[in-house]
Write a protein that holds these residues in place. Structure first.
Motif, PDB file in Angstrom:
ATOM      1  N   SER A   1       0.828  -1.213   0.000  1.00 40.94           N
ATOM      2  CA  SER A   1       0.000   0.000   0.000  1.00 40.94           C
ATOM      3  C   SER A   1       0.858   1.257   0.000  1.00 40.94           C
ATOM      4  N   HIS A   2       1.955   1.224   0.750  1.00 36.90           N
ATOM      5  CA  HIS A   2       2.809   2.408   0.805  1.00 36.90           C
ATOM      6  C   HIS A   2       3.379   2.717  -0.575  1.00 36.90           C
ATOM      7  N   GLY A   3       3.739   1.676  -1.306  1.00 32.30           N
ATOM      8  CA  GLY A   3       4.225   1.897  -2.658  1.00 32.30           C
ATOM      9  C   GLY A   3       3.172   2.498  -3.557  1.00 32.30           C
ATOM     10  N   PHE A   4       1.908   2.144  -3.340  1.00 29.39           N
ATOM     11  CA  PHE A   4       0.820   2.651  -4.168  1.00 29.39           C
ATOM     12  C   PHE A   4       0.359   4.041  -3.751  1.00 29.39           C
ATOM     13  N   THR A   5       0.599   4.430  -2.507  1.00 26.09           N
ATOM     14  CA  THR A   5       0.080   5.717  -2.035  1.00 26.09           C
ATOM     15  C   THR A   5       1.110   6.830  -1.988  1.00 26.09           C
ATOM     16  N   ARG A   6       2.399   6.501  -2.028  1.00 24.60           N
ATOM     17  CA  ARG A   6       3.389   7.559  -1.856  1.00 24.60           C
ATOM     18  C   ARG A   6       3.684   8.307  -3.152  1.00 24.60           C
ATOM     19  N   GLY A   7       3.506   7.655  -4.319  1.00 18.42           N
ATOM     20  CA  GLY A   7       3.632   8.346  -5.594  1.00 18.42           C
ATOM     21  C   GLY A   7       5.006   8.895  -5.893  1.00 18.42           C
ATOM     22  N   VAL A   8       6.093   8.160  -5.579  1.00 18.89           N
ATOM     23  CA  VAL A   8       7.444   8.635  -5.880  1.00 18.89           C
ATOM     24  C   VAL A   8       7.715   8.591  -7.378  1.00 18.89           C
ATOM     25  N   THR A   9       7.423   7.462  -8.026  1.00 13.69           N
ATOM     26  CA  THR A   9       7.660   7.346  -9.470  1.00 13.69           C
ATOM     27  C   THR A   9       6.362   7.198 -10.256  1.00 13.69           C
ATOM     28  N   GLY A  10       5.276   6.868  -9.588  1.00 13.16           N
ATOM     29  CA  GLY A  10       4.008   6.670 -10.280  1.00 13.16           C
ATOM     30  C   GLY A  10       2.904   7.487  -9.652  1.00 13.16           C
TER      31      GLY A  10
ATOM     32  N   PHE B   1      15.211  -4.283  -9.096  1.00 13.76           N
ATOM     33  CA  PHE B   1      14.542  -2.999  -8.907  1.00 13.76           C
ATOM     34  C   PHE B   1      15.334  -2.083  -7.971  1.00 13.76           C
ATOM     35  N   GLY B   2      16.572  -2.485  -7.669  1.00 14.51           N
ATOM     36  CA  GLY B   2      17.398  -1.692  -6.775  1.00 14.51           C
ATOM     37  C   GLY B   2      17.169  -1.992  -5.319  1.00 14.51           C
ATOM     38  N   ILE B   3      16.339  -2.989  -5.018  1.00 10.52           N
ATOM     39  CA  ILE B   3      16.081  -3.389  -3.629  1.00 10.52           C
ATOM     40  C   ILE B   3      17.274  -4.210  -3.152  1.00 10.52           C
ATOM     41  N   PRO B   4      17.873  -3.862  -2.014  1.00  9.18           N
ATOM     42  CA  PRO B   4      19.161  -4.460  -1.611  1.00  9.18           C
ATOM     43  C   PRO B   4      19.050  -5.834  -0.962  1.00  9.18           C
ATOM     44  N   GLN B   5      18.369  -6.739  -1.616  1.00 10.54           N
ATOM     45  CA  GLN B   5      18.294  -8.112  -1.110  1.00 10.54           C
ATOM     46  C   GLN B   5      17.954  -9.058  -2.257  1.00 10.54           C
TER      47      GLN B   5
ATOM     48  N   ARG C   1      18.699   8.202  -1.026  1.00  6.10           N
ATOM     49  CA  ARG C   1      18.222   9.503  -1.513  1.00  6.10           C
ATOM     50  C   ARG C   1      17.160   9.345  -2.596  1.00  6.10           C
ATOM     51  N   ASP C   2      17.415   8.494  -3.579  1.00  4.09           N
ATOM     52  CA  ASP C   2      16.484   8.353  -4.707  1.00  4.09           C
ATOM     53  C   ASP C   2      15.122   7.844  -4.258  1.00  4.09           C
ATOM     54  N   ASN C   3      15.112   6.979  -3.235  1.00  9.33           N
ATOM     55  CA  ASN C   3      13.851   6.434  -2.747  1.00  9.33           C
ATOM     56  C   ASN C   3      13.295   7.205  -1.550  1.00  9.33           C
ATOM     57  N   GLU C   4      13.963   8.327  -1.214  1.00  8.99           N
ATOM     58  CA  GLU C   4      13.494   9.234  -0.157  1.00  8.99           C
ATOM     59  C   GLU C   4      13.291   8.506   1.166  1.00  8.99           C
ATOM     60  N   LEU C   5      14.204   7.589   1.489  1.00  6.50           N
ATOM     61  CA  LEU C   5      14.056   6.795   2.701  1.00  6.50           C
ATOM     62  C   LEU C   5      14.395   7.573   3.961  1.00  6.50           C
ATOM     63  N   HIS C   6      15.250   8.586   3.852  1.00  2.70           N
ATOM     64  CA  HIS C   6      15.685   9.318   5.036  1.00  2.70           C
ATOM     65  C   HIS C   6      14.893  10.591   5.260  1.00  2.70           C
ATOM     66  N   ASN C   7      13.906  10.875   4.440  1.00  2.00           N
ATOM     67  CA  ASN C   7      13.132  12.105   4.584  1.00  2.00           C
ATOM     68  C   ASN C   7      12.075  11.962   5.674  1.00  2.00           C
ATOM     69  N   GLY C   8      11.683  13.098   6.246  1.00  2.00           N
ATOM     70  CA  GLY C   8      10.540  13.120   7.147  1.00  2.00           C
ATOM     71  C   GLY C   8      10.830  12.891   8.605  1.00  2.00           C
ATOM     72  N   THR C   9      12.091  12.626   8.971  1.00  2.00           N
ATOM     73  CA  THR C   9      12.395  12.421  10.385  1.00  2.00           C
ATOM     74  C   THR C   9      13.878  12.640  10.645  1.00  2.00           C
ATOM     75  N   GLN C  10      14.183  13.133  11.833  1.00  2.00           N
ATOM     76  CA  GLN C  10      15.563  13.237  12.291  1.00  2.00           C
ATOM     77  C   GLN C  10      15.862  12.173  13.346  1.00  2.00           C
ATOM     78  N   LEU C  11      14.878  11.335  13.616  1.00  2.00           N
ATOM     79  CA  LEU C  11      15.041  10.247  14.574  1.00  2.00           C
ATOM     80  C   LEU C  11      15.195   8.926  13.817  1.00  2.00           C
ATOM     81  N   THR C  12      15.633   7.911  14.533  1.00  2.00           N
ATOM     82  CA  THR C  12      15.731   6.569  13.960  1.00  2.00           C
ATOM     83  C   THR C  12      14.854   5.648  14.792  1.00  2.00           C
ATOM     84  N   TYR C  13      13.780   5.164  14.194  1.00  2.00           N
ATOM     85  CA  TYR C  13      12.828   4.325  14.902  1.00  2.00           C
ATOM     86  C   TYR C  13      13.166   2.844  14.747  1.00  2.00           C
TER      87      TYR C  13
END
Length: 600
Positions: free
Chosen positions: A184-193, A343-347, A418-430
């Motif tokens: 769902s997150h991939g469908f709702t965040r709209g990074v590339t689509g 797809f650039g996913i690291p696994q 950076r390209d997948n905006e993984l570090h945006n939106g927070t200065q904390l690490t959960y």
């Protein structure tokens, strides 16, 4: 008295990092020390007896000190003496209202909410007391603004997001077996689509649906249901009311019964175990039943490779049963085994993607299905390493970290982050808690014996420490669980992130960063060789750092391991965006567009 003044002055001058006290400060300090010394609950200047004193009496004593009012006294109890009291501050109560922990009508006029204090103390979460109290004390911004770390936890933020989504004309999706919401997150965040609206999300794991709700504030509460999929299938009228006019249904029935590891584990415990008789093998029937009610134009099913392998000793394949049932409903389908690392996913994560379209909604469904897979799968063999995936996360030792960790590693975020905006939106690490690994043999293996790439097999038959591997790894002709212990390579993709991480992380041992990733003899520390944290697993699954996983530590791993990587969901959404236009078929023009852009 003069001697006491000289002593205080001398201590203030010699104390490291402290300012020299002026005459007024010295006078107030002497007064405070006098009150403490003469108080009936202390023995001279020692405060060792204070823990047994009632909180109200402690607060009364503190008010006697110069410069301390009622509010400050409660704050001191909370922060200095670590007492589970709720501080007297109207901002705290306002925040509690935003978090839904306190109703506006119950806010006390004096600012101290004793009922809530008692309830929270019973739940043993003093860390929440301090976190919220500290937040309102230093945060200059309104906690409803985008600059506030707590924004995503507030009700007003959720309401604002839901109001802003009203009236938008986006394609709609239903997410069955939604888990923590990776797809769902991939469908709702709209990074590339394009962005999709979630009409309904369902899963029976309560911790997972809690996580889903928190991280999808734009979706109304009633549209995220914690329920057995079979119960939903039996209530067609309710389902149609919840999710009318659905463009797309996504999801993958739980795959443990079909996975190689799951089958191997259950056979080890029960020789009579049969995949065919496992009720999870036929969960797809509920999935098909829901499709019959919802009648979406398109369907996406994600599952493990085992779905297209013969079940047990039979010739039956679950994927054949699924496609036959979908064909009866009028869907044209096909499936592909895809490697998520492309797809650039690291696994290294191989998954079956099934795509289907209702034949009567497009003129040439077979061609459309082929065009979908042609556009979905990249032409390049992109490979992202663990080093790139975990860039700028705090480097933890065993036992360090927690559900919330302040700060980041000083290194620059990688292109993947950076390209997948993984570090945006927070200065904390959960969700960045490292296991302690209390067993001495494990610590010995991780610190002194294993090298990157080594498994339990290598230790058993290639070193003098084989006695530390206490389980049967089998023989070369018949290996068993040879990778139950495994040390990862920083410069390679991760193995498949699995739900088994909830049990232990011995097959996902991350070697010391400063010995193997960025060698620095002055910083090397073997206690950094430890199992990955939930946040590191989430990075390897392509979840953003602002995505907070709720529930116990073990549940966080299970949710992450069971999830579809959001980057894969985003890629699928970008392709389907060429098929769907405000809920209507794009018809032949979509096919032409896809053919021209099949190498996206």
């Amino acid at each position: 008295m003069a001697a006491e003044t000289e002593t205080i002055e001398r201590v203030s001058r010699t104390a490291p990092g402290r300012r020299v006290l002026d005459a007024t400060a010295i006078s107030e300090l002497k007064e405070a020390l006098s009150i403490i010394k003469d108080h009936r609950y202390t023995e001279g200047y020692t405060l060792t007896s204070l823990p047994t004193v009632a909180y109200d009496l402690l607060q009364e004593m503190m008010v006697l000190l110069p410069g301390i009012d009622d509010t400050s006294a409660w704050w001191l109890l909370l922060t200095a003496l670590d007492k589970p009291v709720w501080p007297a501050d109207k901002q705290v109560d306002a925040l509690l209202v935003e978090l839904g922990l306190l109703g506006p009508e119950n806010t006390p006029e004096n600012g101290r909410h004793r009922i809530l204090e008692s309830e929270l103390s019973d739940r043993h979460i003093p860390a929440l007391h301090r976190a919220l109290a500290g937040h309102v004390s230093y945060c200059d911004e309104d906690h409803t603004t985008s600059n506030c770390e707590l924004q995503q936890f507030t009700l007003s933020h959720r309401i604002d997001r839901q109001v802003s989504a009203e009236g938008t004309e986006r394609p709609t999706v239903v997410d069955l077996f939604c888990g923590a919401g990776g797809l769902s997150h991939g469908f709702t965040r709209g990074v590339t689509g394009p962005q999709f609206d979630v009409a309904l999300a369902v899963d029976e794991d309560e911790a997972a649906t809690d996580t889903y709700r928190l991280n999808h504030p734009e979706i109304p509460h009633q549209k995220i249901q914690c329920d057995d999929i079979g119960n939903l299938a039996e209530n067609a009228d309710e389902l149609e009311e919840l999710a009318p006019d659905v463009d797309l249904v996504v999801g993958g029935p739980p795959c443990q019964a079909l996975s190689v590891a799951g089958y191997r584990s259950r056979r080890a415990d029960d020789d009579s175990y049969s995949v065919i008789d496992d009720p999870r093998t036929e969960l797809y029937q509920h999935y098909v039943s829901l499709l019959e009610t919802l009648e979406p134009q398109y369907i996406i099913m994600e599952n493990v490779e085992g779905i297209r392998s013969p079940v047990g000793d039979s010739d039956r394949r679950v994927i054949d049963d699924v496609e036959a049932a979908l064909s009866e409903l009028g869907y044209t389908t096909d499936h592909r085994l895809i490697d998520c690392s492309r797809f650039g996913i690291p696994q290294e994560r191989d998954r079956v993607i099934l795509f289907g379209v209702r034949g009567k909604t497009v003129p040439e469904p077979d061609e459309l299905v082929g065009e979908f897979f042609g556009a979905l799968i990249p032409d390049t063999d992109t490979e992202t390493t663990i080093h790139q995936a975990l860039s700028n996360l705090p480097r933890l030792r065993r036992g360090e970290g927690g559900d919330v960790v302040a700060g980041r590693h000083r290194g620059r975020a990688s292109e993947y982050v950076r390209d997948n905006e993984l570090h945006n939106g927070t200065q904390l690490t959960y969700n960045h808690q490292a296991r302690e690994h209390p067993m001495e043999k494990d610590r010995k293996l991780f610190s002194d014996v294993m090298e990157p790439g080594d498994t339990g097999w290598d230790v058993k038959y290639g070193t003098e420490y084989g006695h530390l591997i206490e389980y049967d790894v089998g023989t070369e002709e018949n290996p068993k669980f040879k990778d139950k212990y495994r040390m990862l390579h920083w410069d390679e993709p991760s193995p498949t992130i699995v739900a088994h991480l909830e049990k232990d992380a011995n097959s996902f041992i991350l070697p010391d960063y400063y010995e193997y990733a960025r060698p620095d003899v002055t910083k090397q520390d073997s206690t950094r060789s430890r199992g990955i944290t939930p946040r590191e697993a989430a990075r390897l699954q392509s979840f953003p750092d602002s995505y907070v996983f709720l529930g116990p530590f073990t549940s966080q791993f299970r949710q992450i391991g069971n999830a579809v990587p959001p980057v894969l969901g985003d890629r699928i959404a970008s392709v389907l965006g060429k098929f769907i236009s405000n809920g209507s078929p794009a018809a032949a023009s979509a096919s032409d567009s896809l053919a021209a852009k099949s190498d996206d």
